[in-house]
Scaffold this motif. Structure first.
Motif, mmCIF file in Angstrom:
data_model
loop_
_atom_site.group_PDB
_atom_site.id
_atom_site.type_symbol
_atom_site.label_atom_id
_atom_site.label_comp_id
_atom_site.label_asym_id
_atom_site.label_seq_id
_atom_site.Cartn_x
_atom_site.Cartn_y
_atom_site.Cartn_z
ATOM 1 N N CYS A 48 87.176 -19.651 124.139
ATOM 2 C CA CYS A 48 88.374 -20.473 124.344
ATOM 3 C C CYS A 48 89.173 -20.597 123.054
ATOM 4 O O CYS A 48 88.689 -20.297 121.971
ATOM 5 C CB CYS A 48 88.011 -21.843 124.900
ATOM 6 S SG CYS A 48 87.344 -22.980 123.689
ATOM 7 N N SER A 49 90.395 -21.058 123.175
ATOM 8 C CA SER A 49 91.324 -21.133 122.051
ATOM 9 C C SER A 49 91.331 -22.488 121.365
ATOM 10 O O SER A 49 92.299 -22.840 120.697
ATOM 11 C CB SER A 49 92.742 -20.823 122.546
ATOM 12 O OG SER A 49 92.795 -19.518 123.048
ATOM 13 N N PHE A 50 90.267 -23.266 121.523
ATOM 14 C CA PHE A 50 90.178 -24.583 120.903
ATOM 15 C C PHE A 50 88.943 -24.622 120.024
ATOM 16 O O PHE A 50 87.865 -24.221 120.435
ATOM 17 C CB PHE A 50 90.063 -25.699 121.945
ATOM 18 C CG PHE A 50 90.977 -25.542 123.125
ATOM 19 C CD1 PHE A 50 92.307 -25.217 122.965
ATOM 20 C CD2 PHE A 50 90.494 -25.721 124.408
ATOM 21 C CE1 PHE A 50 93.148 -25.073 124.048
ATOM 22 C CE2 PHE A 50 91.325 -25.591 125.503
ATOM 23 C CZ PHE A 50 92.657 -25.260 125.320
ATOM 24 N N VAL A 59 94.071 -25.570 117.817
ATOM 25 C CA VAL A 59 94.476 -24.827 119.008
ATOM 26 C C VAL A 59 95.172 -23.574 118.494
ATOM 27 O O VAL A 59 96.090 -23.662 117.679
ATOM 28 C CB VAL A 59 95.433 -25.660 119.893
ATOM 29 C CG1 VAL A 59 95.820 -24.875 121.127
ATOM 30 C CG2 VAL A 59 94.797 -26.987 120.267
ATOM 31 N N TYR A 60 94.724 -22.399 118.943
ATOM 32 C CA TYR A 60 95.292 -21.170 118.418
ATOM 33 C C TYR A 60 95.531 -20.167 119.529
ATOM 34 O O TYR A 60 94.957 -20.258 120.616
ATOM 35 C CB TYR A 60 94.402 -20.558 117.335
ATOM 36 C CG TYR A 60 93.105 -19.996 117.848
ATOM 37 C CD1 TYR A 60 92.990 -18.645 118.146
ATOM 38 C CD2 TYR A 60 91.999 -20.810 118.037
ATOM 39 C CE1 TYR A 60 91.796 -18.127 118.622
ATOM 40 C CE2 TYR A 60 90.811 -20.300 118.507
ATOM 41 C CZ TYR A 60 90.716 -18.959 118.798
ATOM 42 O OH TYR A 60 89.544 -18.453 119.277
ATOM 43 N N ARG A 61 96.404 -19.223 119.241
ATOM 44 C CA ARG A 61 96.689 -18.160 120.192
ATOM 45 C C ARG A 61 97.143 -16.945 119.396
ATOM 46 O O ARG A 61 97.843 -17.075 118.391
ATOM 47 C CB ARG A 61 97.782 -18.605 121.151
ATOM 48 C CG ARG A 61 98.013 -17.635 122.260
ATOM 49 C CD ARG A 61 98.223 -18.331 123.559
ATOM 50 N NE ARG A 61 98.339 -17.345 124.608
ATOM 51 C CZ ARG A 61 99.064 -17.510 125.682
ATOM 52 N NH1 ARG A 61 99.709 -18.630 125.865
ATOM 53 N NH2 ARG A 61 99.129 -16.572 126.591
ATOM 54 N N ARG A 62 96.743 -15.781 119.861
ATOM 55 C CA ARG A 62 97.132 -14.542 119.191
ATOM 56 C C ARG A 62 98.244 -13.870 119.979
ATOM 57 O O ARG A 62 98.160 -13.706 121.196
ATOM 58 C CB ARG A 62 95.932 -13.610 119.100
ATOM 59 C CG ARG A 62 96.273 -12.298 118.451
ATOM 60 C CD ARG A 62 95.084 -11.396 118.370
ATOM 61 N NE ARG A 62 95.516 -10.081 117.956
ATOM 62 C CZ ARG A 62 94.809 -8.992 118.118
ATOM 63 N NH1 ARG A 62 93.636 -9.056 118.681
ATOM 64 N NH2 ARG A 62 95.277 -7.845 117.714
ATOM 65 N N TYR A 63 99.298 -13.513 119.279
ATOM 66 C CA TYR A 63 100.393 -12.728 119.841
ATOM 67 C C TYR A 63 100.560 -11.513 118.940
ATOM 68 O O TYR A 63 100.895 -11.654 117.769
ATOM 69 C CB TYR A 63 101.702 -13.525 119.865
ATOM 70 C CG TYR A 63 101.756 -14.581 120.936
ATOM 71 C CD1 TYR A 63 102.207 -14.279 122.212
ATOM 72 C CD2 TYR A 63 101.350 -15.878 120.666
ATOM 73 C CE1 TYR A 63 102.265 -15.251 123.192
ATOM 74 C CE2 TYR A 63 101.401 -16.857 121.645
ATOM 75 C CZ TYR A 63 101.860 -16.531 122.910
ATOM 76 O OH TYR A 63 101.907 -17.495 123.882
ATOM 77 N N ILE A 81 99.598 -28.203 123.668
ATOM 78 C CA ILE A 81 99.794 -27.500 122.393
ATOM 79 C C ILE A 81 99.847 -25.991 122.614
ATOM 80 O O ILE A 81 100.655 -25.293 121.980
ATOM 81 C CB ILE A 81 98.694 -27.886 121.374
ATOM 82 C CG1 ILE A 81 98.736 -29.382 121.093
ATOM 83 C CG2 ILE A 81 98.831 -27.090 120.093
ATOM 84 C CD1 ILE A 81 100.061 -29.896 120.548
ATOM 85 N N LEU A 82 99.047 -25.464 123.538
ATOM 86 C CA LEU A 82 99.157 -24.043 123.879
ATOM 87 C C LEU A 82 100.542 -23.733 124.425
ATOM 88 O O LEU A 82 101.135 -22.689 124.110
ATOM 89 C CB LEU A 82 98.093 -23.651 124.911
ATOM 90 C CG LEU A 82 96.740 -23.231 124.380
ATOM 91 C CD1 LEU A 82 95.782 -22.953 125.532
ATOM 92 C CD2 LEU A 82 96.841 -22.023 123.477
#
Length: 143
Positions: A48-50, A59-63, A81-82
């Motif tokens: 998960c992204s947390f 909280v993170y996300r890759r683009y 936050i996402l």
């Protein structure tokens, strides 16, 4: 408060943008960034992204080649936050046309300006892409 900091980091762990909404010394920022980046980049796509780290929730996300990391209070809504991260990327995409690491590096002031339009003192204050981008477009016209 809500949002404590926003980081944009490449796949090698180099910070490309850092915006803090609480006061930390340079040494504390450097140590915090290093710990968080190592922790987030070591995770695989199935996790998960947390992530909880110290007294923050990350909280993170890759683009593409960029990781967008947002440090928030523990009681903050992770999904909101996402959604904020996605809005930030869409806004940058609209301005730069498929935002990449080089756009952030060569137009750092515009990236900071977008963040300043969206977040004030750790609170999200603007979510309209056109309202966020209109001052930047005016600056582009005059220069």
């Amino acid at each position: 408060m809500g949002i404590r900091f926003i980081l944009m980091v490449n796949k090698q762990g180099q910070t490309r943008l850092a915006q803090y909404y609480e006061w930390l010394t340079l040494e504390e920022r450097r140590a915090l960034e290093g710990e968080i980046v190592r922790k987030c980049l070591a995770r695989n796509d199935q996790q998960c992204s947390f992530v909880e780290h110290r007294n923050y929730k990350i909280v993170y996300r890759r683009y593409a080649s960029l990781f967008f990391l947002v440090g928030v209070d523990n009681d903050e809504n992770e999904l909101a936050i996402l959604e904020f991260i996605h809005l930030l990327v869409e806004t940058m995409d609209r301005h730069f046309g498929n935002v990449c690491e080089l756009d952030i590096m060569f137009h750092l002031e515009k990236a900071h300006f977008m963040l300043e339009e969206m977040v004030m003192n750790g609170c999200i204050v603007e979510t309209s892409k056109s309202n966020i981008l209109s001052p930047i477009q005016l600056m582009d016209k005059t220069s």
